[in-house]
Design an enzyme around this catalytic site. Structure first.
Site, short mmCIF file in Angstrom:
data_model
loop_
_atom_site.label_atom_id
_atom_site.label_comp_id
_atom_site.label_asym_id
_atom_site.label_seq_id
_atom_site.Cartn_x
_atom_site.Cartn_y
_atom_site.Cartn_z
N ASP A 41 1.71 15.94 6.29
CA ASP A 41 2.80 14.97 6.10
C ASP A 41 3.29 14.63 4.69
OD1 ASP A 41 1.88 14.71 8.69
OD2 ASP A 41 1.28 12.74 8.40
N TYR A 44 5.67 17.20 3.87
CA TYR A 44 7.05 16.83 4.52
C TYR A 44 7.78 15.63 4.00
CZ TYR A 44 10.01 15.54 8.36
OH TYR A 44 11.27 15.39 8.94
N ASP A 45 7.08 14.66 3.35
CA ASP A 45 7.44 13.64 2.80
C ASP A 45 8.29 14.08 1.58
OD1 ASP A 45 6.94 12.07 4.87
OD2 ASP A 45 4.94 11.17 3.93
N SER A 90 13.49 3.19 11.33
CA SER A 90 12.25 3.85 10.52
C SER A 90 12.17 2.96 9.36
CB SER A 90 12.98 5.15 10.41
OG SER A 90 11.68 6.05 10.14
N LEU A 91 11.30 3.74 8.48
CA LEU A 91 10.95 3.02 7.23
C LEU A 91 11.29 4.05 6.01
CD1 LEU A 91 7.44 1.46 8.05
CD2 LEU A 91 9.45 0.31 7.77
N GLU A 122 0.56 -4.29 7.02
CA GLU A 122 -0.21 -3.96 7.92
C GLU A 122 -0.69 -2.38 8.02
OE1 GLU A 122 2.72 -4.13 11.47
OE2 GLU A 122 3.03 -6.23 10.91
N LYS A 124 -0.26 1.47 8.26
CA LYS A 124 1.08 2.15 8.93
C LYS A 124 0.24 3.27 9.95
CE LYS A 124 4.79 5.27 8.09
NZ LYS A 124 4.27 6.43 8.63
N ASP A 126 -1.00 5.99 12.50
CA ASP A 126 -0.43 7.39 12.82
C ASP A 126 -0.59 7.72 14.22
OD1 ASP A 126 0.74 9.76 11.89
OD2 ASP A 126 -1.04 10.46 10.93
N GLU A 185 2.62 1.34 18.62
CA GLU A 185 2.12 2.73 18.35
C GLU A 185 0.95 3.00 19.21
OE1 GLU A 185 4.09 3.71 15.73
OE2 GLU A 185 3.14 5.47 15.19
N TYR A 237 3.55 -4.27 17.02
CA TYR A 237 3.75 -4.89 16.12
C TYR A 237 5.38 -5.34 16.02
CZ TYR A 237 5.22 -0.08 15.05
OH TYR A 237 5.85 1.12 15.28
N LYS A 325 2.80 4.61 0.81
CA LYS A 325 1.98 5.91 1.31
C LYS A 325 0.97 6.04 0.30
CE LYS A 325 4.02 8.55 4.03
NZ LYS A 325 4.13 9.09 5.44
N CYS A 419 -24.56 37.56 19.72
CA CYS A 419 -25.16 36.29 19.57
C CYS A 419 -25.56 36.44 17.82
CB CYS A 419 -26.10 36.14 20.18
SG CYS A 419 -26.78 34.12 19.90
N CYS A 422 -29.77 35.76 18.74
CA CYS A 422 -30.73 36.69 19.46
C CYS A 422 -30.06 38.12 19.54
CB CYS A 422 -30.99 35.92 20.73
SG CYS A 422 -29.58 35.88 21.88
N CYS A 437 -23.14 32.95 24.54
CA CYS A 437 -24.65 33.86 24.76
C CYS A 437 -25.16 33.49 25.74
CB CYS A 437 -25.46 33.47 23.34
SG CYS A 437 -26.91 34.10 23.50
N CYS A 442 -32.58 32.19 24.22
CA CYS A 442 -31.87 32.36 22.97
C CYS A 442 -32.45 31.39 22.13
CB CYS A 442 -30.33 32.24 23.20
SG CYS A 442 -29.70 32.13 21.30
S1 IVH Z 1 7.51 -1.35 11.47
C1 IVH Z 1 11.87 -1.89 11.09
N1 IVH Z 1 5.06 -1.42 11.47
O1 IVH Z 1 5.73 3.95 10.89
C2 IVH Z 1 10.42 -1.78 11.44
N2 IVH Z 1 5.94 0.73 11.73
O2 IVH Z 1 9.17 4.69 10.32
C3 IVH Z 1 9.90 -0.32 11.21
N3 IVH Z 1 4.26 2.38 11.99
O3 IVH Z 1 7.05 6.01 13.13
C4 IVH Z 1 8.63 -0.18 11.89
N4 IVH Z 1 2.63 1.51 12.24
O4 IVH Z 1 6.38 3.58 14.40
C5 IVH Z 1 5.93 -0.61 11.66
N5 IVH Z 1 2.44 -1.41 11.54
C6 IVH Z 1 3.62 -0.74 11.54
C7 IVH Z 1 3.67 0.52 11.67
C8 IVH Z 1 4.97 1.37 11.90
C9 IVH Z 1 3.22 2.64 12.40
C10 IVH Z 1 5.42 3.72 12.38
C11 IVH Z 1 6.69 3.56 13.22
C12 IVH Z 1 7.49 4.66 12.61
C13 IVH Z 1 6.93 4.88 11.18
C14 IVH Z 1 7.88 4.44 10.29
#
Ligand code: IVH
Length: 678
Positions: A41, A44-45, A90-91, A122, A124, A126, A185, A237, A325, A419, A422, A437, A442
């Site tokens: 990840d 990717y980020d 998304s965030l 909170e 995040k 996964d 989630e 959430y 992150k 194996c 044995c 086996c 054994c």
């Molecule tokens: S808030 C506008 N809170 O993280 C609010 N997202 O892109 C946006 N995710 O796949 C999301 N835990 O589903 C929020 N406590 C949390 C989260 C959360 C996981 C995920 C979300 C998305 C990615 C953010």
């Protein structure tokens, strides 16, 4: 600087953009559609952030098909499409304090109010984002996020999640809004994931790579019965839309969600300002490994929802929150060797021996390789550079090999034919990926059987661990489980590092094991496919091992929780001559738990006096099975809902009976609720 209107963009930049977009598209597909990522990840980020950075400075180069212009997976063709009530945002990511401060300063420039803002933090989570629609308190529709506008209808699968209430609120006294849509989630806890894999491994089936992909794969299944078998959990959430006003801060919204009986994550922090928020994130960098789920960061949210909404969004990202992150937990190292271990049932599991490497503060020397198909599919070779991921308490695993780094001295891996313990020829299970086996004598299998017998979940014999088991079997003192009960102090004293005290303690622990329950003894026998839960189901039905041994396959299958494979496996185990002898010996040594009151019929029946109506497709049993189960525990069942009905047991795609129950105010329960009642 003089910029000519016809200035051509730098060709290197164009090429980089092109490469970034095609790489990201490819990895999106692997991650979202196939659930089989090849890079971490974190990597990717980095790619994604580089693309965003270029597009931010060169907005003229943004194309409508750039990966930055979409969110999440393409909706699959297999499910009905669902239009979300609002875009599922998304965030953006903030790596470390500096990037997080940059995010904050940008917000302050946009709206000076931000300077006075407090934050809610909170984990995040996964897992897989889900959108849940409730109408008049009834769960009507559940969807994946898809591309943020249109998701996939996975209602039937979601219904199987035990913590998803089909009707809210469960507690009386509050009324749910007429329409309300939540976002949360779905995921698998680390502990449940480890258990799930251990069970699969014991059955010789393919194990899963990581909790995230397993959760996502489980929910994007066509058969809800498969989803029902996976230990999915849910955390809500956000409220995406509601027909009633909702609280004005994120902290109060989480409480409001919990009050409506939906599951929320209890791990959260309040920060008075951004400095405190960053401090909390930093303090959790290693603490987060103790969280029960995998999480790769913390979401910092502006607590005040009016301000949050006013800030709006940029592209697909909400402005008012950021994902803090942590650096990736994946590292590169070298695969030194593949060690093949023999399990209790004879299944061979390959284990990667790695050049030791630090991951998330822990020195990692080994990683799982799952099975030989996995090694072949990923073309993992001895001496390869490999990417290893460690997520919290879950055992590290190999994500991929890096073939570009080979020097030509790494031939493809050939699995063993015999194996390692044995030397018997290995046999492939035609229905699974595992190689076995089959030698019942054994030595490695005997060691594993004894380890399982002595384990905490089974007979709990303190002091009888891996090393001592090997000492006992190598000295020929123990050739089967029953031999443990013939051990003499003099024999033990002859073993290396055994003194008076150690010998006495071990003998006492073995003696004490004679009083363990029937469930523990069944676990200890190590019957293929029978874990803690099914052993408990069996122990509830049978008085002792004799009555279990005499049960027919049909009788076994009729027990809730015992499927056809388990029934076969039990019957097969008890039919083996050597196992019959083992039971005789155990009985003669007094290892024979008996459930005294099994036959008496004055045991309280938990469902006595209650009438149930069953409707819809239940995740884990047929309607007939549910009926028998209810009757077995003293309840009655009826075909139609009336005011006299106590509960309506609701499965997927329930129709008019559910409607009637809601009209009459009859409580509805899930299969899981029923099991709890028992
Ligand atoms: S808030 C506008 N809170 O993280 C609010 N997202 O892109 C946006 N995710 O796949 C999301 N835990 O589903 C929020 N406590 C949390 C989260 C959360 C996981 C995920 C979300 C998305 C990615 C953010």
């Amino acid at each position: 600087m003089d910029t000519l209107p016809f200035d051509q963009p730098d060709p290197h930049l164009l090429q980089e953009l092109e490469e970034l977009r095609s790489q990201i598209n490819y990895h999106n597909y692997l991650y979202n559609t196939l659930d089989q990522p090849e890079i971490s990840d974190y990597e990717y980020d980095l790619l994604f952030n580089r693309l965003k950075e270029i597009e931010l400075t060169h907005p003229e180069l943004i194309t409508p098909d750039s990966p930055t212009q979409k969110v999440g997976a393409k909706p699959s063709e297999r499910f009905q499409k669902v239009q979300h009530p609002v875009p599922i945002l998304s965030l953006s990511n903030g790596f470390g304090p500096q990037e997080t401060m940059e995010w904050y300063r940008r917000l302050v420039r946009l709206d000076a109010e931000v300077e006075k803002a407090d934050f809610l933090l909170e984990p995040k989570l996964d897992g897989l984002t889900v959108v849940l629609h409730y109408e008049n308190g009834v769960f009507r529709l559940g969807a994946t996020r898809g591309d943020g506008q249109i998701g996939e209808d996975i209602t039937s699968n979601l219904r199987t999640i035990p913590s998803l209430p089909l009707r809210i609120p469960v507690k009386p006294g509050i009324t749910a809004p007429e329409h309300i849509v939540f976002r949360g989630e779905a995921l698998i806890l680390k502990e449940d994931f480890t258990k799930l894999n251990a069970e699969l491994e014991a059955k010789g089936e393919k194990t899963y790579l990581n909790p995230r992909n397993t959760a996502a794969g489980s929910l994007r299944q066509l058969d809800p019965a498969v989803t029902a078998k996976r230990p999915l959990k849910l955390f809500i959430y956000q409220i995406l839309s509601s027909s009633e006003p909702i609280p004005e801060s994120q902290a109060d919204i989480l409480d409001y969600i919990a009050n409506l009986s939906l599951p929320t994550d209890s791990i959260r922090w309040h920060a008075r300002d951004i400095q405190e928020a960053i401090k909390i994130c930093e303090s959790q960098a290693t603490e987060r490994h103790k969280w029960p789920f995998e999480a790769d960061g913390i979401v910092i949210k502006i607590n005040d929802q009016n301000l949050f909404n006013r800030l709006g969004y940029i592209g697909k990202d909400a402005r008012g929150a950021v994902a803090y992150k942590y650096p990736g937990e994946e590292v590169e190292t070298i695969l030194l060797d593949i060690q093949n271990n023999v399990g209790r049932t004879g299944v061979i599991t390959p284990l990667a021996i790695l050049k030791p490497v630090m991951i998330g503060g822990v020195l990692v020397k080994q990683a799982t390789l799952h099975n030989f198909d996995f090694i072949a599919e990923k073309d993992i070779r001895l001496g390869d550079h490999v990417l290893v991921k460690r997520a919290g308490e879950v055992i590290p695993y190999i994500m991929a090999s890096l073939p570009d780094k080979r020097d030509g001295k790494q031939p493809p891996y050939t699995p063993p034919k015999t194996c390692p313990s044995c030397a018997s020829e290995l046999v492939k299970d035609p229905e699974a990926v595992a190689w076995y086996c089959e030698n019942t004598n054994c030595p490695a299998q005997l060691n594993r059987t004894l380890e399982n017998y002595a384990s905490r979940a089974a007979m709990d014999i303190a002091g009888l661990g891996e090393k001592i088991v090997v000492q006992l079997t190598e000295a020929d003192l123990v050739k089967s489980i029953a031999d443990l009960y013939t051990l003499k102090k003099d024999d033990l004293l002859k073993l290396d590092k055994f003194g008076d005290l150690k010998a006495d303690n071990l003998l006492r622990a073995i003696e004490e094991s004679k009083s363990r329950s029937l469930q523990r003894l069944i676990i200890g026998l190590g019957i293929h496919g029978i874990g803690e839960v099914s052993a408990g189901d069996l122990a509830k039905q049978f008085k002792d091992l004799d009555s279990l041994a005499n049960a027919s396959i049909d009788e076994l299958q009729n027990i809730a929780g015992i499927g056809p494979n388990a029934a076969q496996s039990i019957a097969h185990w008890f039919a083996q001559e050597q196992n019959k002898k083992l039971l005789e010996s155990l009985k003669s040594y007094g290892v024979w738990p008996i459930i005294e009151d099994q036959a008496q019929d004055d045991t309280p029946k938990p469902l006595a006096g209650l009438t149930f109506v069953i409707t819809g497709t239940l995740p884990g049993m047929s309607r007939d099975e549910a009926k028998s189960l209810i009757e077995l525990h003293g309840g009655k069942t009826s075909g139609s809902v009336s005011k006299k009905t106590n509960y309506v047991l609701v499965g997927a795609d329930a129709g008019s009976k559910l409607q009637k129950a809601l009209e009459l105010g009859v409580p509805t329960i899930s299969e899981d609720d029923l099991r709890q009642m028992l």
